[in-house]
Structure formats: C-alpha cells, structure tokens
Scaffold this motif. Structure first.
Motif, mmCIF file in Angstrom:
data_model
loop_
_atom_site.group_PDB
_atom_site.id
_atom_site.type_symbol
_atom_site.label_atom_id
_atom_site.label_comp_id
_atom_site.label_asym_id
_atom_site.label_seq_id
_atom_site.Cartn_x
_atom_site.Cartn_y
_atom_site.Cartn_z
ATOM 1 N N GLN A 1 0.882 -1.010 0.049
ATOM 2 C CA GLN A 1 0.008 -0.040 -0.044
ATOM 3 C C GLN A 1 0.825 1.357 -0.202
ATOM 4 O O GLN A 1 0.399 2.305 -0.586
ATOM 5 C CB GLN A 1 -0.904 0.027 1.316
ATOM 6 N N TYR B 1 -6.070 2.005 -3.726
ATOM 7 C CA TYR B 1 -5.177 2.309 -2.479
ATOM 8 C C TYR B 1 -5.588 3.029 -1.302
ATOM 9 O O TYR B 1 -6.748 3.753 -1.456
ATOM 10 C CB TYR B 1 -3.755 2.582 -3.096
ATOM 11 N N ILE C 1 -3.629 7.989 -0.930
ATOM 12 C CA ILE C 1 -2.630 7.144 -1.051
ATOM 13 C C ILE C 1 -1.618 7.351 -0.031
ATOM 14 O O ILE C 1 -1.614 8.524 0.443
ATOM 15 C CB ILE C 1 -2.036 7.397 -2.548
#
Length: 219
Positions: free
Chosen positions: A20, A133, A161
């Motif tokens: 991630q 994400y 993100i």
C-alpha cells in the motif's frame, strides 16, 4: 501453534502494508463476464464527442476496487492488448504541485503465452478492475491506457494514497524477464527504463533497439 499463526498473520499484514505504501506493479484484471447497463452506456454518451479510439471511465467500487470501463469509440471491431488478462493500464495521482505522476509501474512477463488480444465490438464497453489504495494523502487519481503507441486517460476520481507511492525506485530492471536482465539489466539508461515501465509511446520500440545493439556488441 497460535503463536506461529500470529507471527504469520503479522508478516502478511506487513507485506500488505508495504504494498500500500510503496510504488507497485499494476494488477488490474479484465472481467470477461461484464455487460454494460443502460446507465453506464448513457454516461459514455453524455461525456461528449471524442475522436479517440478508446474512452475510459473510472469508478470506485463498494468491494474495495476501482472499475475502469473502456469503450471502443469507433465503428469497427478493434483489439486491446493484454498480458495474462491484465490490460496495459497504470494509475497516476496528482502530487502536491498539481502534476500527474505515476504511482504504479508495468512488469513484463517472461512467458510467450501471457500475451493476447481482447476483441471489442463498435461502442462495446468492457471492464477491468484495479487496486484501490489507501493512505493519508487525499488527491485525484486517474488511469492511463497504452495501446498501439498511443495513450488514453480516464476521468479523475478522489482517492487516498501513501505519499511514498510517488517516489520512483532507482532502478526498474527487476520488472523485466530474467533473460533480459541477465543480458543488459542495469545497463539500460534509467530514462529508457521509465519509458517502458510507465507505458510511454514508443518505449518498447526504443528499448528493443537498445537491446539489439547491446546484444550485437556482446557478439
């Protein structure tokens, strides 16, 4: 036993967290069973006219994915390339300076059977699903499609993100098949590496020329 399972669980969580937080390979997958509904068809119709062969609409899903809908915007049946049923797309994000930057890269397969084409009828819409994400940086996300040395962009959607996804690795030779890496690997200029992994027009052609010249020098 419970202790061992706990260690494994923590390890897997750490891997997921790392995926991630850092720039990773795109992992979209084409949905061969998808059929566009009337609402989606109307949405493409209302997006206005375009001369582009492909038009893209990106939407977040309830299942933690992002759907990328791709329409054949021509009057002919045309093909879209895939690698193991992953279409050649990448996610980009807008950085703090308002510039679009990649947060994913493309990784080449070393198996000849990985490559194929998806036939798309005129005005037909297909779907591929990509990773959604998370992170503490709220920004805009869009998708970039590469086909026949042309690029096409989707609309932008709001997403979150980890800022580390915008940091480029120092070398991308790990994304290539082992046979190529063993022959030239890190000798490939970084700018040429980026053209390939970020699906820039003519990137593969330039790399193939570089590869052939490198091999001729060795022989």
């Amino acid at each position: 036993m419970r202790f061992k399972i706990g260690i494994i669980f923590i390890f897997l969580c750490q891997i997921a967290q790392a995926q991630q937080s850092e720039m990773t390979v795109n992992q979209n997958h084409y949905d061969s069973e998808f059929k566009a509904n009337s609402e989606l068809i109307s949405e493409f119709e209302n997006n206005g006219k375009s001369n582009a062969e492909f038009r893209l609409i990106a939407k977040s899903n309830d299942n933690g994915k992002i759907s990328v809908y791709i329409q054949n915007n021509t009057s002919d049946t045309i093909s879209l390339s895939h690698q193991d049923y992953s279409i050649y797309i990448l996610q980009e994000a807008m950085n703090k300076n308002g510039l679009w930057k990649p947060i994913e890269y493309w990784e080449s397969s070393d198996c000849g059977n990985s490559f194929g084409e998806i036939k798309i009828e005129p005005n037909e819409i297909i779907q591929t699903k990509s990773t959604k994400y998370s992170g503490n940086f709220k920004t805009k996300i869009r998708f970039k499609l590469s086909e026949n040395n042309k690029v096409y962009y989707s609309n932008s959607i709001v997403g979150n993100i980890n800022p580390n996804k915008l940091i480029l690795p120092n070398d991308f030779s790990f994304t290539w098949p082992l046979a190529i890496m063993e022959n030239i690997g890190k000798k490939t200029p970084l700018e040429l590496q980026k053209k390939v992994v970020f699906l820039e027009p003519n990137g593969m052609e330039e790399f193939n020329e570089f590869f052939e010249k490198s091999m001729n020098k060795k022989n």
